[in-house]
Design a protein around this motif. Structure first.
Motif, mmCIF file in Angstrom:
data_model
loop_
_atom_site.group_PDB
_atom_site.id
_atom_site.type_symbol
_atom_site.label_atom_id
_atom_site.label_comp_id
_atom_site.label_asym_id
_atom_site.label_seq_id
_atom_site.Cartn_x
_atom_site.Cartn_y
_atom_site.Cartn_z
ATOM 1 N N ASP A 1 0.845 -1.151 0.138
ATOM 2 C CA ASP A 1 0.105 0.106 0.113
ATOM 3 C C ASP A 1 0.878 1.241 -0.060
ATOM 4 N N THR A 2 2.041 1.215 0.636
ATOM 5 C CA THR A 2 2.868 2.461 0.686
ATOM 6 C C THR A 2 4.082 2.375 -0.074
ATOM 7 N N GLY A 3 4.497 1.155 -0.172
ATOM 8 C CA GLY A 3 5.777 1.281 -0.883
ATOM 9 C C GLY A 3 7.060 1.139 0.109
ATOM 10 N N ARG A 4 6.608 1.206 1.597
ATOM 11 C CA ARG A 4 7.741 1.235 2.650
ATOM 12 C C ARG A 4 8.481 -0.001 2.649
ATOM 13 N N GLU A 5 9.768 0.503 2.615
ATOM 14 C CA GLU A 5 10.695 -0.611 2.707
ATOM 15 C C GLU A 5 10.840 -1.229 4.078
ATOM 16 N N ILE A 6 10.333 -2.596 4.021
ATOM 17 C CA ILE A 6 10.526 -3.331 5.390
ATOM 18 C C ILE A 6 11.818 -3.785 5.834
ATOM 19 N N MET A 7 12.307 -4.347 4.586
ATOM 20 C CA MET A 7 13.555 -5.147 5.011
ATOM 21 C C MET A 7 14.434 -4.955 3.723
ATOM 22 N N ARG A 8 15.734 -4.808 4.067
ATOM 23 C CA ARG A 8 16.566 -4.845 2.972
ATOM 24 C C ARG A 8 17.894 -5.627 3.196
ATOM 25 N N THR A 9 18.205 -6.906 2.590
ATOM 26 C CA THR A 9 19.343 -7.582 2.856
ATOM 27 C C THR A 9 20.041 -8.139 1.676
ATOM 28 N N PRO A 10 21.532 -7.998 1.610
ATOM 29 C CA PRO A 10 22.248 -8.475 0.469
ATOM 30 C C PRO A 10 21.658 -10.004 0.138
ATOM 31 N N ALA A 11 21.492 -10.131 -1.046
ATOM 32 C CA ALA A 11 21.123 -11.529 -1.740
ATOM 33 C C ALA A 11 22.425 -11.979 -2.055
ATOM 34 N N ASP A 12 23.279 -12.235 -1.284
ATOM 35 C CA ASP A 12 24.640 -12.646 -1.511
ATOM 36 C C ASP A 12 25.155 -14.063 -1.092
ATOM 37 N N VAL A 13 23.968 -14.775 -0.779
ATOM 38 C CA VAL A 13 24.331 -16.372 -0.382
ATOM 39 C C VAL A 13 23.653 -17.125 -1.329
ATOM 40 N N GLY A 14 24.507 -17.805 -2.184
ATOM 41 C CA GLY A 14 23.958 -18.691 -3.089
ATOM 42 C C GLY A 14 23.177 -17.896 -4.211
ATOM 43 N N ASP A 15 22.109 -18.536 -4.699
ATOM 44 C CA ASP A 15 21.316 -17.493 -6.096
ATOM 45 C C ASP A 15 20.417 -16.760 -5.532
ATOM 46 N N PRO A 16 20.515 -15.497 -5.843
ATOM 47 C CA PRO A 16 19.435 -14.546 -5.382
ATOM 48 C C PRO A 16 18.104 -15.000 -5.999
ATOM 49 N N GLU A 17 17.967 -15.422 -7.097
ATOM 50 C CA GLU A 17 16.696 -15.928 -7.614
ATOM 51 C C GLU A 17 15.984 -17.019 -6.854
ATOM 52 N N ILE A 18 16.807 -17.920 -6.310
ATOM 53 C CA ILE A 18 16.068 -18.844 -5.510
ATOM 54 C C ILE A 18 15.756 -18.164 -4.085
ATOM 55 N N LEU A 19 16.552 -17.375 -3.528
ATOM 56 C CA LEU A 19 16.242 -16.662 -2.271
ATOM 57 C C LEU A 19 14.892 -15.947 -2.493
ATOM 58 N N VAL A 20 14.624 -15.135 -3.449
ATOM 59 C CA VAL A 20 13.274 -14.546 -3.696
ATOM 60 C C VAL A 20 12.173 -15.154 -3.955
ATOM 61 N N HIS A 21 12.486 -16.437 -4.814
ATOM 62 C CA HIS A 21 11.243 -17.215 -4.757
ATOM 63 C C HIS A 21 10.852 -17.876 -3.493
ATOM 64 N N ARG A 22 11.752 -18.281 -2.701
ATOM 65 C CA ARG A 22 11.529 -18.704 -1.246
ATOM 66 C C ARG A 22 10.650 -17.664 -0.528
ATOM 67 N N VAL A 23 11.373 -16.510 -0.436
ATOM 68 C CA VAL A 23 10.475 -15.684 0.120
ATOM 69 C C VAL A 23 8.947 -15.343 -0.324
ATOM 70 N N ARG A 24 9.052 -15.155 -1.445
ATOM 71 C CA ARG A 24 7.530 -15.014 -2.263
ATOM 72 C C ARG A 24 6.758 -16.318 -1.839
ATOM 73 N N ARG A 25 7.323 -17.554 -1.637
ATOM 74 C CA ARG A 25 6.399 -18.692 -1.382
ATOM 75 C C ARG A 25 5.997 -18.492 0.074
ATOM 76 N N ASP A 26 6.963 -18.048 0.881
ATOM 77 C CA ASP A 26 6.550 -17.828 2.260
ATOM 78 C C ASP A 26 5.377 -16.883 2.344
ATOM 79 N N LEU A 27 5.608 -15.684 1.587
ATOM 80 C CA LEU A 27 4.476 -14.532 1.597
ATOM 81 C C LEU A 27 3.184 -15.299 1.243
#
Length: 98
Positions: A52-78
């Protein structure tokens, strides 16, 4: 209500000046020289924002393993968790849903 109705997760270009980008490039070059992966230090962050606001809640380096795998895991959790469950699991600020 699942967390994906309130929050989004994306990969975004890492903030930082020219010096920081140069250091990351140097680390990647050294990694390649010793037979490692050129993506040892990714140039992206995982960013979770409120829809709703675009406010950043969390920012963390995606530097462990494959960033695409990480974002897919987070989206699945969401998709699978409530906001409260997601906040607890990812240790986000309690006011995320507020």
């Amino acid at each position: 209500m699942n967390a994906a109705q309130i929050l989004t997760a994306d990969l975004e270009k890492r903030r930082g000046g020219r010096l920081l980008r140069g250091v990351r490039l140097l680390i990647n070059l050294v990694a390649m020289a010793v037979g490692g992966s050129p993506d040892v230090v990714a140039d992206v962050d995982l960013v979770v924002r409120r829809r709703d606001t675009g406010r950043e809640i969390m920012r963390t380096p995606a530097d462990v393993g494959d960033p695409e795998i990480l974002v897919h895991r987070v989206r699945r959790d969401l998709e699978e968790k409530t906001v409260e469950e997601f906040v607890a699991e990812w240790r986000l600020p309690e006011d995320t849903a507020a």
